[in-house]
Design a protein around this motif. Structure first.
Motif, PDB file in Angstrom:
ATOM      1  N   ILE A  54      49.359  69.076  37.913  1.00 20.75           N
ATOM      2  CA  ILE A  54      48.426  68.482  37.156  1.00 20.75           C
ATOM      3  C   ILE A  54      47.734  67.552  38.097  1.00 20.75           C
ATOM      4  O   ILE A  54      46.342  67.339  38.042  1.00 20.75           O
ATOM      5  CB  ILE A  54      48.758  68.066  35.947  1.00 20.75           C
ATOM      6  CG1 ILE A  54      49.154  69.139  34.990  1.00 20.75           C
ATOM      7  CG2 ILE A  54      47.617  67.139  35.270  1.00 20.75           C
ATOM      8  CD1 ILE A  54      49.779  68.401  33.572  1.00 20.75           C
ATOM      9  N   SER A  55      48.390  66.693  38.930  1.00 24.18           N
ATOM     10  CA  SER A  55      48.050  65.637  39.613  1.00 24.18           C
ATOM     11  C   SER A  55      47.786  65.997  41.058  1.00 24.18           C
ATOM     12  O   SER A  55      48.041  65.333  42.175  1.00 24.18           O
ATOM     13  CB  SER A  55      49.111  64.637  39.794  1.00 24.18           C
ATOM     14  OG  SER A  55      50.326  64.796  40.128  1.00 24.18           O
ATOM     15  N   VAL A  93      35.074  63.214  37.420  1.00 29.62           N
ATOM     16  CA  VAL A  93      35.943  63.553  36.134  1.00 29.62           C
ATOM     17  C   VAL A  93      37.269  63.903  36.586  1.00 29.62           C
ATOM     18  O   VAL A  93      38.219  63.369  36.158  1.00 29.62           O
ATOM     19  CB  VAL A  93      35.479  64.964  35.463  1.00 29.62           C
ATOM     20  CG1 VAL A  93      36.435  65.412  34.354  1.00 29.62           C
ATOM     21  CG2 VAL A  93      33.931  64.576  34.836  1.00 29.62           C
ATOM     22  N   ASP A  94      37.400  64.701  37.849  1.00 27.87           N
ATOM     23  CA  ASP A  94      39.006  65.144  38.432  1.00 27.87           C
ATOM     24  C   ASP A  94      39.485  63.656  38.767  1.00 27.87           C
ATOM     25  O   ASP A  94      40.544  63.372  38.585  1.00 27.87           O
ATOM     26  CB  ASP A  94      38.883  66.107  39.445  1.00 27.87           C
ATOM     27  CG  ASP A  94      38.277  67.401  38.946  1.00 27.87           C
ATOM     28  OD1 ASP A  94      37.557  68.142  39.952  1.00 27.87           O
ATOM     29  OD2 ASP A  94      38.596  67.829  37.833  1.00 27.87           O
ATOM     30  N   ARG A 101      38.964  60.618  38.066  1.00 25.62           N
ATOM     31  CA  ARG A 101      39.201  59.816  36.730  1.00 25.62           C
ATOM     32  C   ARG A 101      40.514  60.223  36.064  1.00 25.62           C
ATOM     33  O   ARG A 101      41.586  59.491  35.532  1.00 25.62           O
ATOM     34  CB  ARG A 101      38.318  59.549  35.843  1.00 25.62           C
ATOM     35  CG  ARG A 101      36.889  58.882  36.397  1.00 25.62           C
ATOM     36  CD  ARG A 101      35.683  58.894  35.307  1.00 25.62           C
ATOM     37  NE  ARG A 101      34.631  58.297  35.910  1.00 25.62           N
ATOM     38  CZ  ARG A 101      33.575  58.866  36.281  1.00 25.62           C
ATOM     39  NH1 ARG A 101      33.651  59.893  35.910  1.00 25.62           N
ATOM     40  NH2 ARG A 101      32.465  58.357  36.939  1.00 25.62           N
ATOM     41  N   THR A 102      40.659  61.550  35.820  1.00 27.71           N
ATOM     42  CA  THR A 102      41.761  62.160  35.431  1.00 27.71           C
ATOM     43  C   THR A 102      43.067  61.802  36.215  1.00 27.71           C
ATOM     44  O   THR A 102      44.291  61.436  35.752  1.00 27.71           O
ATOM     45  CB  THR A 102      41.861  63.790  35.405  1.00 27.71           C
ATOM     46  OG1 THR A 102      40.666  63.971  34.277  1.00 27.71           O
ATOM     47  CG2 THR A 102      43.066  64.422  34.716  1.00 27.71           C
ATOM     48  N   LEU A 103      43.001  62.029  37.555  1.00 30.44           N
ATOM     49  CA  LEU A 103      43.942  61.821  38.654  1.00 30.44           C
ATOM     50  C   LEU A 103      44.290  60.181  38.166  1.00 30.44           C
ATOM     51  O   LEU A 103      45.576  59.763  38.485  1.00 30.44           O
ATOM     52  CB  LEU A 103      43.754  62.058  39.809  1.00 30.44           C
ATOM     53  CG  LEU A 103      44.770  62.095  41.071  1.00 30.44           C
ATOM     54  CD1 LEU A 103      45.766  63.080  40.621  1.00 30.44           C
ATOM     55  CD2 LEU A 103      44.358  62.426  41.946  1.00 30.44           C
ATOM     56  N   LYS A 124      44.269  58.111  35.701  1.00 35.44           N
ATOM     57  CA  LYS A 124      44.907  57.902  34.594  1.00 35.44           C
ATOM     58  C   LYS A 124      46.662  58.321  34.757  1.00 35.44           C
ATOM     59  O   LYS A 124      47.389  57.710  34.174  1.00 35.44           O
ATOM     60  CB  LYS A 124      44.198  58.747  33.480  1.00 35.44           C
ATOM     61  CG  LYS A 124      43.151  58.068  33.136  1.00 35.44           C
ATOM     62  CD  LYS A 124      42.309  58.859  31.786  1.00 35.44           C
ATOM     63  CE  LYS A 124      41.055  58.430  31.552  1.00 35.44           C
ATOM     64  NZ  LYS A 124      40.402  59.305  30.359  1.00 35.44           N
ATOM     65  N   ILE A 125      46.685  59.468  35.485  1.00 39.52           N
ATOM     66  CA  ILE A 125      47.873  60.034  35.570  1.00 39.52           C
ATOM     67  C   ILE A 125      48.954  58.966  36.489  1.00 39.52           C
ATOM     68  O   ILE A 125      49.923  58.561  36.149  1.00 39.52           O
ATOM     69  CB  ILE A 125      48.215  61.271  36.339  1.00 39.52           C
ATOM     70  CG1 ILE A 125      47.453  62.221  35.371  1.00 39.52           C
ATOM     71  CG2 ILE A 125      49.322  61.747  36.647  1.00 39.52           C
ATOM     72  CD1 ILE A 125      47.080  63.567  36.005  1.00 39.52           C
TER      73      ILE A 125
END
Length: 378
Positions: free
Chosen positions: A272-273, A296-297, A299-301, A303-304
């Motif tokens: 996922i990361s 978007v990708d 910011r997702t990374l 958060k992880i």
């Protein structure tokens, strides 16, 4: 009317060829109109003078008088235009008296002409809205009337108009012209018909000074650079292809892990990361063909990384195919900084981020895909 159609067609053809240095786009019918006001000094040379040897000087008071003029016209292209011009009021016709000496006779008149204008400055040197001097020959035809003799006559006309720019809306005019009219417009036919073209007709010469006022829009837009637009679209397409290639590579990697049973449960987070990539336009540090989606990708990374209290590595790149090495190094540094600020903005501690600029590289093909920054968990 034919000249107007030809001029519009000429401008339309200029739009089709983006390689023309001075191509312009056609304007609407209501654009590029103008009005001219002027005062002139005019001299009449009538057919009755032939054979009498009268003084030909146009400034002698027995043959010349002041006059006035007004005109309205339109430019259909920067080089071709039409105008309707009315001029006249006072004039003098020189005729022989009983002793054969020159005698001047008052000749109140007007001449109405339609002129085709040819702006050679724009035709030969290219359109320039800030040019100080425009050289404009003209030719046309029309009708004249002597109020003193109550006669009408057709005429041909030619001359040179010089326009000097005072502002975008106002020009100073210096004009010289020749009107060649039918021989009896002054009320008298030729006393001694000559064979020379000058002596067989009544002629009106004038020098004029005045002002031109542009009405509404008086400039022309350059034709869009089609090649540059195509290059931009191709760059965007290449960036999308690059994203697709990255996605396919990630799918292949995951498929291989599953096939070889090398995808243990704790490592699902690593999938996922996976590194996130942000693509940039050529020589840009804050925008790209898919900048919003790329973020978007990122910011997702982020958060992880926050959940795992992990460190992040941000690496900026530029393509080595364009630009100098020092400029590419600066580009890569700035692209990395842009992504760092996005990470900090979503809550990542700045101390957890390492930023590196790799300068110009040729890692990916096509070379446009090297204009990027990547984010990965260390």
């Amino acid at each position: 009317m034919v000249l107007a159609l030809v001029s519009v067609s000429f401008s339309a053809m200029a739009q089709d060829d983006p390689t023309l240095k001075y191509s312009v786009a056609t304007n609407s019918f209501w654009s590029n109109w103008f009005v001219q006001l002027g005062a002139n000094w005019n001299a009449w040379y009538s057919s009755e003078e032939h054979g009498f040897g009268f003084d030909r000087s146009p400034v002698k008071d027995f043959r010349s008088n002041p006059g006035a003029a007004i005109a309205i016209g339109k430019w259909f292209t920067p080089g071709l235009g039409l105008r309707t011009k009315l001029q006249g009021i006072w004039g003098k016709v020189v005729m022989p008296d009983a002793k054969g000496n020159p005698a001047d006779i008052s000749n109140k008149y007007w001449i109405l002409n339609e002129h085709a204008l040819f702006n050679l400055s724009n035709m030969l040197c290219g359109y320039n809205p800030d040019r100080v001097w425009n050289f404009i020959p003209f030719a046309g035809a029309g009708i004249g009337r002597s109020m003193s003799a109550n006669r009408y006559g057709m005429d041909l006309s030619a001359g040179i108009l010089n326009e000097f720019r005072l502002s975008r809306k106002v020009f100073l005019n210096l004009e010289i012209g020749w009107n060649r009219l039918e021989t009896d417009i002054d009320g008298v036919g030729p006393l001694d018909k000559g064979t020379r073209g000058w002596d067989t007709h009544d002629n009106n010469l004038y020098g004029e000074i005045g002002l031109t006022f542009n009405l509404g829009r008086g400039t022309w837009d350059k034709v869009p650079d089609i090649a540059a637009i195509k290059a931009l679209h191709q760059s965007q397409l290449d960036a999308l292809n690059g994203q697709l290639a990255d996605a396919n590579a990630e799918i292949d990697r995951l498929n291989n892990l599953i096939k070889n049973h090398k995808c243990p449960e704790p490592k699902v987070v690593d999938a996922i990361s996976a590194p996130a990539t942000v693509y940039f336009y050529c020589d840009k540090t804050k925008s790209g063909p898919s900048y919003s989606r790329d973020m978007v990708d990122v910011r997702t990374l982020a958060k992880i990384a926050i959940d795992k209290d992990a460190n992040l590595l941000v690496t900026g790149y530029a393509d080595s195919a364009t630009g100098k090495a020092d400029h590419n190094q600066w580009l890569s540094d700035e692209r990395a900084k842009t992504v760092v600020e996005e990470l900090v903005g979503v809550g990542v501690n700045r101390s957890k981020i390492t930023a590196v600029g790799k300068g110009g590289v040729d890692i990916l093909s096509p070379f446009e895909l090297n204009r990027r920054a990547t984010v990965e968990i260390k």
